[in-house]
Scaffold this active site. Sequence first.
Site, short mmCIF file in Angstrom:
data_model
loop_
_atom_site.label_atom_id
_atom_site.label_comp_id
_atom_site.label_asym_id
_atom_site.label_seq_id
_atom_site.Cartn_x
_atom_site.Cartn_y
_atom_site.Cartn_z
N LYS A 74 32.79 44.58 35.91
CA LYS A 74 34.22 44.83 35.71
C LYS A 74 34.63 45.99 36.61
O LYS A 74 33.88 46.97 36.74
CB LYS A 74 34.46 45.17 34.23
CG LYS A 74 35.92 45.26 33.81
CD LYS A 74 36.04 45.51 32.30
CE LYS A 74 37.47 45.54 31.83
NZ LYS A 74 37.56 45.76 30.35
N SER A 149 40.72 42.58 28.15
CA SER A 149 40.96 42.94 29.55
C SER A 149 39.83 42.55 30.50
O SER A 149 40.05 42.52 31.70
CB SER A 149 41.19 44.44 29.65
OG SER A 149 40.00 45.14 29.29
N SER A 173 38.16 43.85 24.27
CA SER A 173 38.24 43.43 25.67
C SER A 173 37.00 42.73 26.21
O SER A 173 37.03 42.22 27.34
CB SER A 173 38.55 44.64 26.56
OG SER A 173 39.92 44.93 26.49
#
Lengths: 479, 491
Positions: A74, A149, A173
């Site tokens: 990420k 996310s 997330s």
Amino acid sequence: MTARDIAAAVRSGDRSAVAVLEEHLDRIAARDEELHAFNLVTADAARAEAEAVDAAVAAGADPGPLAGVPIALKDNMCTRGIPTTCSSKILEGWCPPYDATVVRRLRAAGAIAVGKTNLDEFAMGSSTENSANGPTRNPHDTSRVPGGSSGGTAASVAAGFTPLGIGSDTGGSIRQPAAFCGVVGMKPTYGAVSRYGLIAFASSLDQIGPFAQDVADAAALFDVIAGHDPLDSTSIVDFEPVASDALGRGVDGLRIGVVRELSGGEGTVEGLSPDVLARTQEAVVALEAAGATIEDISVPSATLGLSAYYLVAPAEASSNLARYDGVRYGLRVDAPTTGEMNTASRTAGFGPEVKRRIMLGTYALSAGYYDAFYGKALKVRTMMLRDFAAAYEKVDVLITPTAPTTAFPLGERTADPMTMYVNDVCTIPSNLTGHPGISVPFGVGDDGLPVGVQVLAPALDDVLTFQVAAVLEAAGGPR
Amino acid sequence: MTDFSAAAATDATPIEPTLPDGWELVVGLEVHVELDTASKLFCGCANQFGSEPNTNICPICLGLPGSLPVMNERAVELAMTLGRALDCDVRRSVMARKNYFYPDMPKDFQTTQYDQPTNSDGRLVLGDGFVVGVERAHIEEDTGKSTHIGGGGRISDAQYSLVDYNRAGVPLVEIVSRPDMRTIEHAKAYVEELREILIATGVSDARMEEGSMRVDANVSVRPHGSDELRTRCEIKNINSVRSLGRAIEYEARRHIDLWTSGSAPDQETRHWDEEGGRTLPGRKKEDADDYRYFQEPDLVPLDPAPETVAAIDAAMPPLPSARRAALADATGADPASVALLVGRGQDELALAAIAAGADADKVVVRLVNDLAVDDWSKVTATALAELVEMESSGAISATQAKQILADMTERGGDPAILAAARGFEAMDTDELETLLDGLIADNPDEWARFTSGDDADHKKMQGFFTGQIMKATRGQADGKTVARLLAQRST
């Protein structure tokens, strides 16, 4: 091919890490233009790492348990010399001078980082639509969001770009995008994985965790990244969990609680869709069939989590994001005075959701409002810890849906933040309590899209979540 | 540091500036000190003054995205040591974030302590017994240092600013006194006493000129006999104890003028202007400060075990007040000399020399007058005692003793050997007597004036004969022996 199979093949010399990498880079090249899982693919750096792994194998050394396994990071994990943007314009062009602890651990285990994945700006969102780089699409249906996310990482694993991925989970997330994309995602106990090098959203809630296509791969990745780090003061000392060994233990004799307020029972929060509730119920039945005893459990304050979260997280974010002021790195928009330069840079650099949360958090901490908002949210947090502790007196783990619905269409919820926030209602409690939680795919919804079921456990019982998830995975059948 | 002590000695009999009749001064002090640790508060960077700008920095003290603080245990230990030296309660404490934007503050918040400081409710007893309450002494990080170029050095008008982050993250303790001081001398004495405690405990080198000790004064006035607290102003940019006194006096008079003319001071931060001898208002703030304090989530609470605090107490070195008492007890010296020697840290040497048999008065005189140096580490107590004994017995003169002490300071060594090396052979009394008798014979008129002249004549001629002897012996004769011989011959 699972990450375990790849690592075994690379370690034994049956396959080269370079060949494995090229195969995955080809898949990315074929489809990422459509999905946009990655902000940046670092093919050359990955090739160099893969060559090093092959060289180690050739030299008779062991490159580690994840030898040659491609992994997606990420884009809020610091990578030395490689742009790390948080999908925000404010960090445009910034290259960290250091690697996050999790990145160092992965490299030491032989994993090959192939790139940085898209996210909601600074991890604020549940659809990966709040990205300065544009949205990521769900590999199962490109008109749908991948969740967020960590939507980029979830999409990368679901699309087969990488067998493994790293995400961060502040309110769901990791788990919610894992559910939306039909993969396994796990949020460890707060402090189980070092946050050093994770760009902070809300420091007391943020936790790094694994994504994988199956529970055993997720466990293998968890085993590599979990463990004490002296660079993170909140890292748990003397906690070296090994999940991989627990996967075959089953659930015979385990006491499993169904959280009434989050699973369709009395007093259930609004917005949980019937197909998701049906899959959750089927999961409970499957666990019972596997020998677990099932109990209906009430955790009254669980429904307050959303309100508390949207005070605590923005409050911490308002402080964590103050440093993006145009002075030292990232975007600077020049203006006559320092103060005006700060304002101009932040105005141009942050997207609307980030600005909204900075405003919310600043307000919640302000003199005269602190007690009514931030102070009260802290009390709710204490209440939730107490309520969950009481629940875990009666049962070993808890079951809820991961998300209220399956993946929704792009653009459907961007206009109304509240409908977006409700996505996290089932995942938020474990961030506020610091407890571990895992999302495991369990069937599909009426729309044919994946449904995730969530297993929650008390602090430090991370291994137990994998153990139960393995049973659900086996019962859930082919996806 | 010797400058500071010397100032303390010369101010031994202070003259308190008098404020206009009917007014009383109210002063509270906030003192920031840099802790004497090897590394910074949250990272491993060197805590070092005077390095090239931006060389002692890393991702943590630069607050780079993703970096996290780790508490320096030594800093906590020093902070608690200071707390105990100031008689504070040392309790469970937490770090907090103080949020505001400033370019030299890398995270745009300062990690400090707010409602749960490490040390609270202490006191500092001044030399004259006056007690100043200490509200708290909390741990916090320092900011970087800005230099504003152009526009008179203020950020608002500067063309550009340079920031040195070497200081960012340096460990500080802020000691907040209660508004207990009523005189300028007490305010100055508080800072001096605090400074000596900091040095004695090794908590800080407390150098005001290098900024490792920074004093802000909260000043207000009120009618005598009132117990109200009127509007105060916080005076910053005070660079010495002398400036502190001047700044407080200026500010007090400014307040009295305002109150007397029917006006009132604004509550504000003001800056001491050393050249102008006045305080000037800081930038007017449009809003009240709202620092939005909240507990620092990246650090865990500091919760010292009772044994930890007990161990700090047990390891506490003697504090300056106790050391002054001990030296005064052993020497009977005047308070100014005692304060001076303790301030210089020479009390231990003096006491050891006395214990080794040296005359207490002479030891004090020798040290006060002739050891105003930064480094006296080569002077041992035994050697000092021997030197003082040589002087007492008349083996060497006072002048010679002074010269030998200088040699000892520089090179160390045995005073007898050093005396021999300088050719300070003890003058034989017989030799002196022969010399004197010769002088008397050669100068009968002068001798007559010495023995039967008036007081002035007598003194003058004493000087004449002593001078002649010193000339003949190249200063090696002991003045006291000469005086004794002159007296003997004249009766």
